[in-house]
Design an enzyme around this catalytic site. Structure first.
Site, PDB file in Angstrom:
ATOM      1  N   CYS A 169     -23.185  49.092  83.459  1.00  0.00           N
ATOM      2  CA  CYS A 169     -22.206  48.010  83.352  1.00  0.00           C
ATOM      3  C   CYS A 169     -21.199  48.275  82.237  1.00  0.00           C
ATOM      4  O   CYS A 169     -21.385  49.152  81.412  1.00  0.00           O
ATOM      5  CB  CYS A 169     -22.916  46.692  83.073  1.00  0.00           C
ATOM      6  SG  CYS A 169     -23.993  46.166  84.415  1.00  0.00           S
ATOM      7  N   HIS A 183     -19.437  42.269  81.868  1.00  0.00           N
ATOM      8  CA  HIS A 183     -20.091  41.086  81.310  1.00  0.00           C
ATOM      9  C   HIS A 183     -20.015  41.069  79.788  1.00  0.00           C
ATOM     10  O   HIS A 183     -19.653  42.058  79.160  1.00  0.00           O
ATOM     11  CB  HIS A 183     -21.560  41.018  81.767  1.00  0.00           C
ATOM     12  CG  HIS A 183     -22.395  42.175  81.297  1.00  0.00           C
ATOM     13  ND1 HIS A 183     -22.931  42.249  80.028  1.00  0.00           N
ATOM     14  CD2 HIS A 183     -22.779  43.305  81.931  1.00  0.00           C
ATOM     15  CE1 HIS A 183     -23.617  43.371  79.903  1.00  0.00           C
ATOM     16  NE2 HIS A 183     -23.535  44.037  81.043  1.00  0.00           N
TER      17      HIS A 183
END
Length: 184
Positions: free
Chosen positions: A160, A144
């Protein structure tokens, strides 16, 4: 006359010496900011590029590598990495879902580590997922963007892979659902 010039040049050299010596002293508390990005070969990670291309997120060099399905296009993006080894997952996965303007809910583990986290953050500048998100087959693992550019190049995520918003937007357009991903 020659002796006078020699004395003047010698005096100037003597005046310059402390500056030169001072310039060579290295403060050991300051770490060099040398890029550790290394070009990767997709062949070292995958049997083939498949029909959707491939991504390698390299936590050691803090970089994400992308190859097109035909192997002609290769991109390298600086990334954030997990904050600790316990939050780091390695192995093979793939992109299973994509979203522009993602919303965010912290996981139970994130809330245990930081009870002050909000229950929910909608799309926008306060969202920790930035402008685009590509969800991996592992629950809660996402490639992301981030609005906080200080996180890129640092251990700052809960597992992440974070990219600058402009880079994740570019990768979002390049990597379709089904793109194979390896985290190393």
């Amino acid at each position: 006359m020659t002796q006078r010039r020699t004395l003047m040049l010698g005096g100037l050299a003597l005046l310059a010496t402390p500056t030169v010596v001072r310039a060579q002293v290295v403060d050991p508390s300051i770490r060099a900011n040398v890029s550790s990005f290394k070009t990767q070969r997709w062949q070292d990670h995958f049997d083939s590029l498949g029909q959707h291309g491939a991504i390698v997120a390299d936590f050691t060099s803090r970089a994400l590598h992308w190859w097109s399905a035909d192997g002609r296009d290769y991109r390298l993006y600086p990334s954030s990495i997990p904050m600790s080894e316990e939050l780091t997952r390695r192995g093979y996965t793939e992109i299973v879902r994509k979203r522009v303007g993602p919303d965010w809910r912290p996981t139970a583990d994130m809330r245990r580590r930081d009870p002050s986290l909000p229950d929910y953050v909608g799309p926008g500048p306060d969202n920790p997922l930035g402008t685009h998100a590509m969800y991996l087959s592992w629950p809660a693992y996402i490639i992301h963007g981030t609005h906080d550019t200080r996180k890129i190049g640092r251990p700052s995520s809960s597992g992440c892979v974070g990219l600058y918003n402009e880079h994740v937007e570019e990768l979002f357009a390049l990597a379709p659902i089904g793109t194979q991903v390896r985290l190393v």
